[in-house]
Write a protein that holds these residues in place. Sequence first.
Motif: not given
Length: 591
Positions: A250-254, A555-558, A566-567, A577-579
Motif C-alpha cells: 500500500d506504499n505506506v510507511l508504518t 519529525f520528517a525531513a526531505n 509520503v503516507a 500524508t506528508f508533503d
Amino acid sequence: MIPADNTSRFPAPARTIESGPWRLQLRGDELADIEYRGHPVLRAIRPVVRDHDWRTLAPAVEAVTFDDGGTFTLRLTVRFAGFGAEYSADLTVSFSGNDLRVTFEGTAPSDFRSNRIGLVVLHRPDDAGRDVTVSAPGGTRTESAFPADISPHQPFVDIAAMAWDRDGTAFRLEFTGDVFETEDQRNWTDASFKTYSTPLSRPYPVTVHAGDRVQQSICLTAQPAAANPGPAEQGPAEQAADAVSAEPADNVLTVRRHIQSKVPALGTSASRSAARLGVVPGLDALIVELPSDVTRASELLQPAVRQAAELGAPLDVRIAAGGGADVGPVLDLLPLGKVARLGVFSSDRHVTEPELWEELRSEAQRRGFTGTRLAGARSHFTELNRRQDVLPRDAGALTYSITPQMHATEVPHIVDSVPMQRLTARNALRIGAGKPLHIGPVTLKARFNAVSTDGAYDARTAEAMTTDPLQAEDFAAAWLLGSIAALTLPGVESVSYFEASGPRGLIADDGTPTPAFRVFEKLAALRGAGVLQVDGDVPGLVLYPVSTDAGVLLFAANLTAAPLSVAVRLEDGGAQTFDIPAWQHTTRPLG
C-alpha cells in the motif's frame, strides 16, 4: 583536503548520460552514480587538484561537448582555482561497448605547490566486504576484500588494476599515468572508498611548474556473466533479500510502538557572537575549545561562560595542548563547578596522547574535579581510528568530531554523509568497548584544517573556510534531523551541533533563530524520549518518530532536490500524508 567554497550551494540538476549499457550522472566535473545495465557500479570518477595544504581547488566546467561519431565521447574543459593557485584540464569520457574510459590531461598555467593532481575513483559504500583482486604494476595479484569495519589505513596499495564481481558482472579497473592506492573515506563520513594517486609514501608537497603536464587514464571494463536469474531461479537468500527491500503493497510507511532507542542529549559550541541567548530546556552542555596559550584561552572562556549561563547549560571544556605542562595553567582558569566534561588533545596530532592524559588526570583530581574526563579526537573519526592504541582505558567517555565536507562541498555528498555518521558511531563504540560517546562538534564545514602542512590560517581565511551559507537555510535543519536520526544509537549519550550563535550558529548574530534551531530546540527538550521503529523506506526521506506524554511526535525531513509525498501511519491508527518540499523538514503529531 579542505575544499574551496562553491559559488552555488545548490547546483543545477545533474545531466543523465547514456551510451549502450552505461548510464551516469554528470554533476559539474563529476561522473556520478555510474551504472551498467541498470545496476550500480561506482559512486563516481572525478578529477581533483589539491594544494600543498590538502585544500581542494574548486572546479568550474567551462565547456562540455559531445561526439557521437562511432564511439560516443564526452569532453569537459575544467578550470580549477582557489587559495592562490589555478590549474586547467581536459577530461575525456569515451563509451565503447562494455568499456568506459576516462582520460585526464592537465596543465599548470603558473607555479604552485601540490599534494595531488589527477583522477580518483569513488567506490560504493555497499562494496564493504566484497572480494576484490588487486594487481600491482609488476603484475603481482593479491586477493583481498573491501573492509567491513572502517579501515584506519589504506586497505590496498601499489595498484595498477582492480577486479571484482557485482550483480552477475565481472568488472575491471585499469589505471595508467601513476601508481594508485585506496583509502577508506568512511573515516571522514564520505560515502565511498577512494582509489587515488599519488601514493602517500612518496614525498609531498611537490612544486608544480608552469607548463607541467599530467596525463592519466582509467578504463572500466564490464564482462557480463549469464543472464541474471529471475525470481523463479533465485535461491532462498536472494528471495528473502528481495522481500525485505520491497516496499509495502500500500506504499505506506508504518511507525511501530516498539522503542528502538532514545533521543540523545543535544549540545552546541561556544561562539564569539554577542547575540543574547535564552535558556534551552534539556540542553546538554556548551563545548568550549581552549588553546594552551593562557591569554587566548581566557579570552575564549569568558564569553563561553556567559553563553552557558544564558543557555542554562554546563561547560564541556576541550583543551588543545602542546605538552603536559600546558594543562595545569588552563585548568586554573576554569570555573570547575560549572564544567560537566573535561578533555585534552594534542594540538598537532589531535588525539589524547598518554602524557597529556596523565597530566589531566592528576591535575583535575588535585583540583577536585568530579565530572567526566573525555578522551578521543578533537578532529575526525579518522584520528580516533588510527590512534586507538593510545587511548586511555580509564577515560569516562570517548569523543570525536564530524564534518561532511572534508573532501567535497557538493550537496549530494553532504547528504550521503548521513548514514556514514552512524557507521562511525558504531565503530567508535566498538573501539571504546562500551564507553559512552559524546560526539561533536558536528559542523557543516571543518573547524580547522586537521591535515595542514603549512600551519594555521589567518583570521580572515579561517572565517571563510569554516562558514557555510547553508547554515541559515532550511537545508541545515533537514540535514540536522538526518544526522540526529543517524546518531541515535544506544551508547551515544550526546551529540553537539554547530555553534550557539553567529555565522556558524543555531542563532544568527542579530538573535534570529535559524530553521536548524527550531528542530534542535524541540529535540533537546525531548532528551531521553523513546524513538520508535519505522517499517519501510523512501530514499532521501528521514522519519524520526518520538514517543511523548502527549502521543507520537513525528519529525520528517526531505534530503532530496524534489518534493516528496509520503503516507505514514501508526500500526494501530490511520495514515497521514506528508508533503515535504525539497530540502525541507516538518514536525507533526501522528495519530
